[in-house]
Every structure is written in structure tokens, then in C-alpha cells.
Design a protein around this motif. Structure first.
Motif, PDB file in Angstrom:
ATOM      1  N   ARG A  84       0.819  -1.226   0.000  1.00 40.84           N
ATOM      2  CA  ARG A  84       0.000   0.000   0.000  1.00 40.84           C
ATOM      3  C   ARG A  84       0.847   1.267   0.000  1.00 40.84           C
ATOM      4  O   ARG A  84       0.623   2.190   0.785  1.00 40.84           O
ATOM      5  CB  ARG A  84      -0.972  -0.024   1.163  1.00 40.84           C
ATOM      6  CG  ARG A  84      -1.938  -1.188   1.087  1.00 40.84           C
ATOM      7  CD  ARG A  84      -2.975  -1.153   2.168  1.00 40.84           C
ATOM      8  NE  ARG A  84      -3.824  -2.343   2.081  1.00 40.84           N
ATOM      9  CZ  ARG A  84      -4.641  -2.733   3.018  1.00 40.84           C
ATOM     10  NH1 ARG A  84      -4.744  -2.044   4.133  1.00 40.84           N
ATOM     11  NH2 ARG A  84      -5.361  -3.809   2.866  1.00 40.84           N
ATOM     12  N   ALA A 116      -0.805   0.650   6.989  1.00 39.28           N
ATOM     13  CA  ALA A 116      -1.634  -0.418   7.560  1.00 39.28           C
ATOM     14  C   ALA A 116      -3.120  -0.130   7.388  1.00 39.28           C
ATOM     15  O   ALA A 116      -3.944  -1.034   7.395  1.00 39.28           O
ATOM     16  CB  ALA A 116      -1.307  -0.601   9.032  1.00 39.28           C
ATOM     17  N   GLY A 117      -3.465   1.137   7.242  1.00 43.00           N
ATOM     18  CA  GLY A 117      -4.874   1.503   7.069  1.00 43.00           C
ATOM     19  C   GLY A 117      -5.092   2.972   7.333  1.00 43.00           C
ATOM     20  O   GLY A 117      -4.153   3.725   7.598  1.00 43.00           O
ATOM     21  N   SER A 118      -6.340   3.357   7.256  1.00 42.24           N
ATOM     22  CA  SER A 118      -6.694   4.763   7.498  1.00 42.24           C
ATOM     23  C   SER A 118      -8.103   4.829   8.067  1.00 42.24           C
ATOM     24  O   SER A 118      -8.870   3.863   7.978  1.00 42.24           O
ATOM     25  CB  SER A 118      -6.612   5.560   6.196  1.00 42.24           C
ATOM     26  OG  SER A 118      -7.550   5.055   5.264  1.00 42.24           O
ATOM     27  N   GLU A 119      -8.405   5.962   8.655  1.00 43.87           N
ATOM     28  CA  GLU A 119      -9.765   6.184   9.150  1.00 43.87           C
ATOM     29  C   GLU A 119     -10.112   7.657   8.990  1.00 43.87           C
ATOM     30  O   GLU A 119      -9.243   8.525   9.049  1.00 43.87           O
ATOM     31  CB  GLU A 119      -9.905   5.740  10.607  1.00 43.87           C
ATOM     32  CG  GLU A 119      -9.176   6.597  11.612  1.00 43.87           C
ATOM     33  CD  GLU A 119      -9.394   6.164  13.055  1.00 43.87           C
ATOM     34  OE1 GLU A 119     -10.350   5.414  13.331  1.00 43.87           O
ATOM     35  OE2 GLU A 119      -8.610   6.595  13.907  1.00 43.87           O
ATOM     36  N   THR A 125      -8.377  12.631   7.022  1.00 37.21           N
ATOM     37  CA  THR A 125      -8.116  11.191   7.054  1.00 37.21           C
ATOM     38  C   THR A 125      -6.837  10.936   7.840  1.00 37.21           C
ATOM     39  O   THR A 125      -5.803  11.535   7.564  1.00 37.21           O
ATOM     40  CB  THR A 125      -7.953  10.638   5.615  1.00 37.21           C
ATOM     41  OG1 THR A 125      -9.141  10.927   4.889  1.00 37.21           O
ATOM     42  CG2 THR A 125      -7.702   9.144   5.632  1.00 37.21           C
ATOM     43  N   TYR A 128      -2.333   5.278   9.164  1.00 35.47           N
ATOM     44  CA  TYR A 128      -1.585   4.486  10.137  1.00 35.47           C
ATOM     45  C   TYR A 128      -0.490   3.702   9.425  1.00 35.47           C
ATOM     46  O   TYR A 128      -0.775   2.818   8.622  1.00 35.47           O
ATOM     47  CB  TYR A 128      -2.512   3.523  10.885  1.00 35.47           C
ATOM     48  CG  TYR A 128      -3.522   4.233  11.752  1.00 35.47           C
ATOM     49  CD1 TYR A 128      -3.196   4.611  13.049  1.00 35.47           C
ATOM     50  CD2 TYR A 128      -4.778   4.549  11.260  1.00 35.47           C
ATOM     51  CE1 TYR A 128      -4.111   5.279  13.846  1.00 35.47           C
ATOM     52  CE2 TYR A 128      -5.703   5.212  12.053  1.00 35.47           C
ATOM     53  CZ  TYR A 128      -5.362   5.569  13.336  1.00 35.47           C
ATOM     54  OH  TYR A 128      -6.271   6.238  14.124  1.00 35.47           O
ATOM     55  N   PHE A 162      -2.747  -5.565   8.398  1.00 38.31           N
ATOM     56  CA  PHE A 162      -3.498  -4.365   8.054  1.00 38.31           C
ATOM     57  C   PHE A 162      -4.668  -4.168   9.009  1.00 38.31           C
ATOM     58  O   PHE A 162      -5.086  -5.100   9.706  1.00 38.31           O
ATOM     59  CB  PHE A 162      -3.980  -4.461   6.602  1.00 38.31           C
ATOM     60  CG  PHE A 162      -2.849  -4.573   5.619  1.00 38.31           C
ATOM     61  CD1 PHE A 162      -2.152  -3.454   5.198  1.00 38.31           C
ATOM     62  CD2 PHE A 162      -2.436  -5.815   5.145  1.00 38.31           C
ATOM     63  CE1 PHE A 162      -1.085  -3.552   4.326  1.00 38.31           C
ATOM     64  CE2 PHE A 162      -1.379  -5.932   4.267  1.00 38.31           C
ATOM     65  CZ  PHE A 162      -0.696  -4.807   3.852  1.00 38.31           C
ATOM     66  N   MET A 163      -5.201  -2.955   9.050  1.00 36.22           N
ATOM     67  CA  MET A 163      -6.289  -2.622   9.971  1.00 36.22           C
ATOM     68  C   MET A 163      -7.573  -3.390   9.663  1.00 36.22           C
ATOM     69  O   MET A 163      -8.417  -3.537  10.536  1.00 36.22           O
ATOM     70  CB  MET A 163      -6.551  -1.116   9.960  1.00 36.22           C
ATOM     71  CG  MET A 163      -5.465  -0.329  10.645  1.00 36.22           C
ATOM     72  SD  MET A 163      -5.714   1.451  10.588  1.00 36.22           S
ATOM     73  CE  MET A 163      -7.212   1.634  11.512  1.00 36.22           C
ATOM     74  N   ASP A 164      -7.711  -3.905   8.452  1.00 32.62           N
ATOM     75  CA  ASP A 164      -8.908  -4.688   8.122  1.00 32.62           C
ATOM     76  C   ASP A 164      -8.742  -6.154   8.528  1.00 32.62           C
ATOM     77  O   ASP A 164      -9.492  -7.023   8.097  1.00 32.62           O
ATOM     78  CB  ASP A 164      -9.240  -4.577   6.637  1.00 32.62           C
ATOM     79  CG  ASP A 164      -8.134  -5.111   5.738  1.00 32.62           C
ATOM     80  OD1 ASP A 164      -7.147  -5.677   6.248  1.00 32.62           O
ATOM     81  OD2 ASP A 164      -8.265  -4.958   4.507  1.00 32.62           O
TER      82      ASP A 164
END
Length: 185
Positions: A84, A116-119, A125, A128, A162-164
Motif C-alpha cells: 500500500r 496499515a490503514g486509514s480512518e 483522514t 496508520y 493491516f487494519m482490516d
């Protein structure tokens, strides 16, 4: 004034066309500041940009010894989509073990941070980044001349979580580096 612009453009064109990216997979021992590897079978190379004076420029690959105990190799990479967009790697090595022919099993501190992900938080946004969890590594030193050149090969394996809640196993093989060994202390 028009002639000055034309001369400047011609000089810039000569500089840009005379600069070539060195092959990071070629086994050299000359301090060319190259780094490349295969990540899960895909080629990853250092990010190269020709320099156009008077721009501020930072080398895409370098090796620096900041104290008597650690040498850090750093490389800006072409973006790794499999991770990513990971785009940097650092390999920290203990100076006292950097001898020609040395094989360093699980000694190097290798950092390959990935997204690793985002929110979404309010109207921005939050991203991470996490370091790859490295399980095994091996660095082989081909040439070691403190204050001059360090070259060799590397490989490592690890997992990206990853965060998911998905995990991706990463295997880096055929890693090569040829760097100028700079001392900063």
C-alpha cells in the motif's frame, strides 16, 4: 535574454541526458549508492531522480555511521503497491560485524514501514503506518571499507498486518546494495 534561456535549456538537457540510473541488481563494489530487491517476486528499486541545478537534492540511497556502533543504509524506493505504497527502507547494521565476507543472520534491524490503514476523523483522514514484522533476515557483506564503500546482499521475510485484519506474508530476495560509507561523528 532569449539566448541565455536557450543556453540554459541546452545545458539542462545535457545534464539530464548524461545522468543515468545505475542498475541496483548489478554486483558492484564502487559506492554507487544503489539498492534493489525482489519483493514476493516483483522488482523493487531505489527511486532515482536526475538532479537539475540549483535544486536542493538528497541522495535516494546513502549509508551513514552516526556513532562507533551502527551504520544505517537508507533508500527511497519506488512505491510498493503490495504494501500500500511503502516507499522507504532502512537497514541498520552493527559496525563491528561489517567485515568482508561476513554473514549476518538475524542481526540487522530492517525497517520497511507500510500503510496499515486509514480512518476518517471529522474532516481529515488519519493514516496508520506500521513497520513490517520481520521474522528472519540475512545480510552478506561483499566489500567493507569503513569510511569508503560497503556492498553486499540481503534477504528477509516478515508479515504485514493491516487494519482490516488481513495479513500479507512478505518475502524479500535478491537484495543488493552498493553504498558510500559516510561517517558522521
Amino acid at each position: 535574454m532569449k539566448i541565455l534561456k536557450i543556453v540554459f535549456i541546452m545545458i539542462a538537457a545535457v545534464i539530464l541526458t548524461s545522468c543515468e540510473k545505475a542498475d541496483p541488481f548489478e554486483e558492484t563494489d564502487s559506492g554507487k549508492n544503489t539498492l534493489g530487491f525482489m519483493l514476493n517476486g516483483k522488482k523493487v528499486e531505489y527511486q532515482w531522480t536526475p538532479v537539475m541545478p540549483p535544486a536542493v537534492y538528497t541522495m535516494p540511497v546513502w549509508a551513514r555511521e552516526y556513532s562507533n556502533d551502527t551504520l544505517e543504509i537508507f533508500a527511497s524506493l519506488q512505491s510498493i503497491e503490495e504494501l500500500r505504497g511503502a516507499d522507504v527502507i532502512t537497514i541498520a547494521l552493527p559496525v563491528e560485524k561489517l567485515k568482508q565476507g561476513a554473514i549476518l543472520e538475524n542481526v540487522a534491524d530492517i525497517q520497511l514501514p507500510y500503510l496499515a490503514g486509514s480512518e476518517q476523523v471529522d474532516d481529515y483522514t488519519r493514516l496508520y503506518n506500521e513497520p513490517l514484522d520481520i521474522t528472519t533476515s540475512c545480510v552478506r557483506i561483499r566489500t567493507s571499507k569503513p569510511g569508503d564503500v560497503l556492498s553486499g546482499t540481503f534477504e528477509f521475510e516478515g508479515d504485514a498486518t493491516f487494519m482490516d485484519s488481513t495479513t500479507k506474508h512478505i518475502k524479500v530476495t535478491n537484495g543488493h546494495f552498493d553504498v558510500k560509507w559516510e561517517i558522521y561523528y
